[in-house]
Design a protein around this motif. Structure first.
Motif, PDB file in Angstrom:
ATOM      1  N   LEU A  34      13.622   8.308 -22.791  1.00 26.34           N
ATOM      2  CA  LEU A  34      13.274   8.113 -21.549  1.00 26.34           C
ATOM      3  C   LEU A  34      13.084   8.785 -20.836  1.00 26.34           C
ATOM      4  O   LEU A  34      13.214   9.166 -19.805  1.00 26.34           O
ATOM      5  CB  LEU A  34      14.958   7.572 -21.465  1.00 26.34           C
ATOM      6  CG  LEU A  34      15.409   6.216 -21.954  1.00 26.34           C
ATOM      7  CD1 LEU A  34      16.610   6.167 -21.197  1.00 26.34           C
ATOM      8  CD2 LEU A  34      14.814   5.351 -21.707  1.00 26.34           C
ATOM      9  N   SER A  36       9.852  10.018 -18.070  1.00 27.23           N
ATOM     10  CA  SER A  36       8.439   9.183 -17.617  1.00 27.23           C
ATOM     11  C   SER A  36       7.362  10.610 -16.990  1.00 27.23           C
ATOM     12  O   SER A  36       8.431  11.210 -16.952  1.00 27.23           O
ATOM     13  CB  SER A  36       8.878   8.384 -16.792  1.00 27.23           C
ATOM     14  OG  SER A  36       9.956   8.896 -16.195  1.00 27.23           O
ATOM     15  N   TYR A  51       5.600   5.472 -19.851  1.00 22.57           N
ATOM     16  CA  TYR A  51       7.370   5.811 -18.741  1.00 22.57           C
ATOM     17  C   TYR A  51       7.643   5.882 -20.956  1.00 22.57           C
ATOM     18  O   TYR A  51       7.171   5.572 -21.929  1.00 22.57           O
ATOM     19  CB  TYR A  51       7.988   5.167 -18.442  1.00 22.57           C
ATOM     20  CG  TYR A  51       7.109   3.308 -18.635  1.00 22.57           C
ATOM     21  CD1 TYR A  51       5.484   2.535 -19.009  1.00 22.57           C
ATOM     22  CD2 TYR A  51       8.481   2.554 -19.675  1.00 22.57           C
ATOM     23  CE1 TYR A  51       5.748   1.197 -19.053  1.00 22.57           C
ATOM     24  CE2 TYR A  51       7.789   1.223 -20.573  1.00 22.57           C
ATOM     25  CZ  TYR A  51       6.287   1.061 -20.083  1.00 22.57           C
ATOM     26  OH  TYR A  51       6.081  -0.467 -20.742  1.00 22.57           O
ATOM     27  N   GLU A  52       9.555   5.639 -21.076  1.00 22.24           N
ATOM     28  CA  GLU A  52       9.961   5.980 -22.598  1.00 22.24           C
ATOM     29  C   GLU A  52       8.359   6.685 -23.242  1.00 22.24           C
ATOM     30  O   GLU A  52       8.813   6.017 -23.946  1.00 22.24           O
ATOM     31  CB  GLU A  52       9.701   4.538 -22.651  1.00 22.24           C
ATOM     32  CG  GLU A  52      10.466   3.296 -21.857  1.00 22.24           C
ATOM     33  CD  GLU A  52      11.061   2.573 -22.750  1.00 22.24           C
ATOM     34  OE1 GLU A  52      11.702   1.550 -21.624  1.00 22.24           O
ATOM     35  OE2 GLU A  52      10.449   1.663 -23.994  1.00 22.24           O
ATOM     36  N   TYR A  89       4.717  15.264 -12.470  1.00 19.78           N
ATOM     37  CA  TYR A  89       6.304  15.803 -12.527  1.00 19.78           C
ATOM     38  C   TYR A  89       6.838  14.618 -13.547  1.00 19.78           C
ATOM     39  O   TYR A  89       5.957  12.925 -14.178  1.00 19.78           O
ATOM     40  CB  TYR A  89       6.979  15.345 -11.417  1.00 19.78           C
ATOM     41  CG  TYR A  89       7.131  16.108 -10.412  1.00 19.78           C
ATOM     42  CD1 TYR A  89       6.282  15.498  -9.604  1.00 19.78           C
ATOM     43  CD2 TYR A  89       7.718  17.037 -10.021  1.00 19.78           C
ATOM     44  CE1 TYR A  89       6.032  16.064  -8.482  1.00 19.78           C
ATOM     45  CE2 TYR A  89       7.322  17.872  -9.099  1.00 19.78           C
ATOM     46  CZ  TYR A  89       6.791  17.424  -7.616  1.00 19.78           C
ATOM     47  OH  TYR A  89       6.139  17.532  -6.180  1.00 19.78           O
ATOM     48  N   CYS A  91      10.032  14.050 -16.120  1.00 14.54           N
ATOM     49  CA  CYS A  91      11.611  12.746 -15.714  1.00 14.54           C
ATOM     50  C   CYS A  91      12.127  12.206 -16.812  1.00 14.54           C
ATOM     51  O   CYS A  91      11.518  11.442 -18.300  1.00 14.54           O
ATOM     52  CB  CYS A  91      11.782  11.962 -14.403  1.00 14.54           C
ATOM     53  SG  CYS A  91      13.259  11.436 -14.430  1.00 14.54           S
ATOM     54  N   TYR A  93      16.260  10.588 -19.034  1.00 14.49           N
ATOM     55  CA  TYR A  93      17.339  10.417 -18.417  1.00 14.49           C
ATOM     56  C   TYR A  93      18.665  11.809 -19.261  1.00 14.49           C
ATOM     57  O   TYR A  93      17.858  12.608 -19.783  1.00 14.49           O
ATOM     58  CB  TYR A  93      17.674   9.451 -19.702  1.00 14.49           C
ATOM     59  CG  TYR A  93      19.224   8.804 -19.297  1.00 14.49           C
ATOM     60  CD1 TYR A  93      19.952   8.345 -20.117  1.00 14.49           C
ATOM     61  CD2 TYR A  93      19.750   8.647 -18.079  1.00 14.49           C
ATOM     62  CE1 TYR A  93      21.395   8.450 -20.389  1.00 14.49           C
ATOM     63  CE2 TYR A  93      21.490   7.822 -17.278  1.00 14.49           C
ATOM     64  CZ  TYR A  93      22.012   7.924 -19.274  1.00 14.49           C
ATOM     65  OH  TYR A  93      23.018   7.413 -19.208  1.00 14.49           O
ATOM     66  N   SER A  97      27.167  11.178 -17.500  1.00 11.17           N
ATOM     67  CA  SER A  97      27.183  11.989 -15.964  1.00 11.17           C
ATOM     68  C   SER A  97      26.013  12.759 -15.453  1.00 11.17           C
ATOM     69  O   SER A  97      26.813  12.919 -13.703  1.00 11.17           O
ATOM     70  CB  SER A  97      27.714  12.847 -16.849  1.00 11.17           C
ATOM     71  OG  SER A  97      27.452  13.978 -18.163  1.00 11.17           O
ATOM     72  N   THR A  98      25.178  13.154 -15.809  1.00  5.08           N
ATOM     73  CA  THR A  98      23.853  13.432 -14.533  1.00  5.08           C
ATOM     74  C   THR A  98      22.815  12.767 -14.365  1.00  5.08           C
ATOM     75  O   THR A  98      22.262  12.927 -14.071  1.00  5.08           O
ATOM     76  CB  THR A  98      23.359  14.827 -15.490  1.00  5.08           C
ATOM     77  OG1 THR A  98      24.399  15.599 -16.096  1.00  5.08           O
ATOM     78  CG2 THR A  98      22.262  15.579 -14.742  1.00  5.08           C
ATOM     79  N   SER A  99      22.827  11.664 -15.315  1.00  7.83           N
ATOM     80  CA  SER A  99      21.870  10.426 -14.744  1.00  7.83           C
ATOM     81  C   SER A  99      20.507  11.152 -15.280  1.00  7.83           C
ATOM     82  O   SER A  99      19.745  11.284 -16.117  1.00  7.83           O
ATOM     83  CB  SER A  99      21.737   9.609 -13.657  1.00  7.83           C
ATOM     84  OG  SER A  99      22.683   9.103 -14.053  1.00  7.83           O
ATOM     85  N   TRP A 100      19.500  11.692 -13.968  1.00  8.74           N
ATOM     86  CA  TRP A 100      18.079  11.291 -14.755  1.00  8.74           C
ATOM     87  C   TRP A 100      17.650  12.787 -13.356  1.00  8.74           C
ATOM     88  O   TRP A 100      18.567  13.746 -12.439  1.00  8.74           O
ATOM     89  CB  TRP A 100      17.377  10.178 -13.488  1.00  8.74           C
ATOM     90  CG  TRP A 100      17.998   9.334 -14.040  1.00  8.74           C
ATOM     91  CD1 TRP A 100      18.549   8.362 -13.574  1.00  8.74           C
ATOM     92  CD2 TRP A 100      16.956   8.099 -14.923  1.00  8.74           C
ATOM     93  NE1 TRP A 100      18.514   6.737 -14.828  1.00  8.74           N
ATOM     94  CE2 TRP A 100      17.534   7.270 -15.022  1.00  8.74           C
ATOM     95  CE3 TRP A 100      15.875   9.000 -15.623  1.00  8.74           C
ATOM     96  CZ2 TRP A 100      16.974   6.068 -16.115  1.00  8.74           C
ATOM     97  CZ3 TRP A 100      15.480   8.083 -16.780  1.00  8.74           C
ATOM     98  CH2 TRP A 100      15.824   6.545 -16.911  1.00  8.74           C
ATOM     99  N   PHE A 102      14.413  15.365 -13.340  1.00  8.70           N
ATOM    100  CA  PHE A 102      12.992  15.827 -13.152  1.00  8.70           C
ATOM    101  C   PHE A 102      12.751  17.244 -13.553  1.00  8.70           C
ATOM    102  O   PHE A 102      13.534  18.377 -13.505  1.00  8.70           O
ATOM    103  CB  PHE A 102      12.749  15.528 -11.187  1.00  8.70           C
ATOM    104  CG  PHE A 102      12.443  14.024 -11.109  1.00  8.70           C
ATOM    105  CD1 PHE A 102      13.627  13.732 -10.334  1.00  8.70           C
ATOM    106  CD2 PHE A 102      10.643  13.669 -11.327  1.00  8.70           C
ATOM    107  CE1 PHE A 102      13.353  12.220 -10.327  1.00  8.70           C
ATOM    108  CE2 PHE A 102      11.052  11.917 -10.527  1.00  8.70           C
ATOM    109  CZ  PHE A 102      12.077  11.601 -10.194  1.00  8.70           C
ATOM    110  N   GLY A 104      10.281  20.635 -12.207  1.00  8.56           N
ATOM    111  CA  GLY A 104       9.519  21.217 -11.167  1.00  8.56           C
ATOM    112  C   GLY A 104       7.964  20.810 -10.646  1.00  8.56           C
ATOM    113  O   GLY A 104       7.757  21.084  -9.744  1.00  8.56           O
TER     114      GLY A 104
END
Lengths: 111, 119
Positions: A34, A36, A51-52, A89, A91, A93, A97-100, A102, A104
């Motif tokens: 996951l 992107s 994506y993906e 950038y 990104c 998953y 608990s943290t989700s997403w 990025f 720098g």
């Protein structure tokens, strides 16, 4: 400090290919397909490019491609054009608990 | 084609609550499968995911902001909102609303709105 590590800058000449890396950990990039990538021109909103890990949204040039190996994802731009000059950038998953998270960001300069 | 537009005050005083709204046009916010998100970008810096609300109403927040963030939906107005409490200068940023489907990234973005925290 960003959760994902990207080079601060990369450059290339028109027509060349460049690759931007995005290094995470086994808790994010390494565990999920996951990832992107976003392109952002100055003063503009980001635009989804990949994506993906390797899928391109409709309308995105096939000069843009994505891949992943272990904890590192990569964005490759072939046949560089002046309009590709922008910030990029990644990104990923990172679990519920943290989700997403990025990266720098990487400034691409087309020489 | 869904379009998003952020709105809200451009200046917020320290310790107060930042409130922004994102208006969805060209589609229904109740459409299944969509994540309605807030993402911010401090001046000269990178992107930071704030959180999102799923079409079902479930919310997910960045752990580093969770204690101060609330994202909600108003289906009657086709809008979703962000509230960030106890703001400091570190919350000064361009705030974007964005939408996407599951792990497919955020494919629709608002133009962004600048919020400055200053007395």
């Amino acid at each position: 400090q960003s959760a994902l590590t990207q080079p601060a800058s990369v450059s290339g000449s028109p027509g060349q290919s460049i690759t931007i890396s995005c290094t995470g950990t086994s808790s994010d990039v390494g565990s999920y397909n996951l990832v992107s990538w976003y392109q952002q021109h100055p003063g503009k909103a980001p635009k989804l490019m990949i994506y993906e890990v390797s899928k391109r949204p409709s309308g995105v040039s096939n000069r843009f491609s994505g891949s992943k190996s272990g904890n590192t994802a990569s964005l490759t731009i072939s046949g560089l054009q002046a309009e590709d000059e922008a910030d990029y950038y990644c990104c990923s998953y990172a679990g519920s608990s943290t989700s997403w998270v990025f990266g720098g960001g990487t400034k691409l300069t087309v020489l | 084609q869904v379009q998003l537009q952020e709105s809200g005050p451009g200046l917020v005083k320290p310790s107060q609550t930042l409130s922004l709204t994102c208006t969805v046009s060209g589609g229904s916010i109740s459409s299944g499968g969509y994540y309605w998100s807030w993402i911010r970008q401090p001046p000269g810096k990178g992107l930071e995911w704030i959180g999102y609300i799923y079409y079902s109403g479930s919310t997910y927040y960045n752990p580093s902001l969770k204690s101060r963030v609330t994202i909600s939906v108003d289906t009657s107005k086709n809008q979703f909102s962000l509230k960030l409490s106890s703001v400091t200068a570190a919350d000064t940023a361009v705030y974007y609303c964005a939408s996407g489907v599951g792990g497919g990234g955020w494919d629709v973005w608002g133009q962004g709105t600048t919020v400055t925290v200053s007395s």
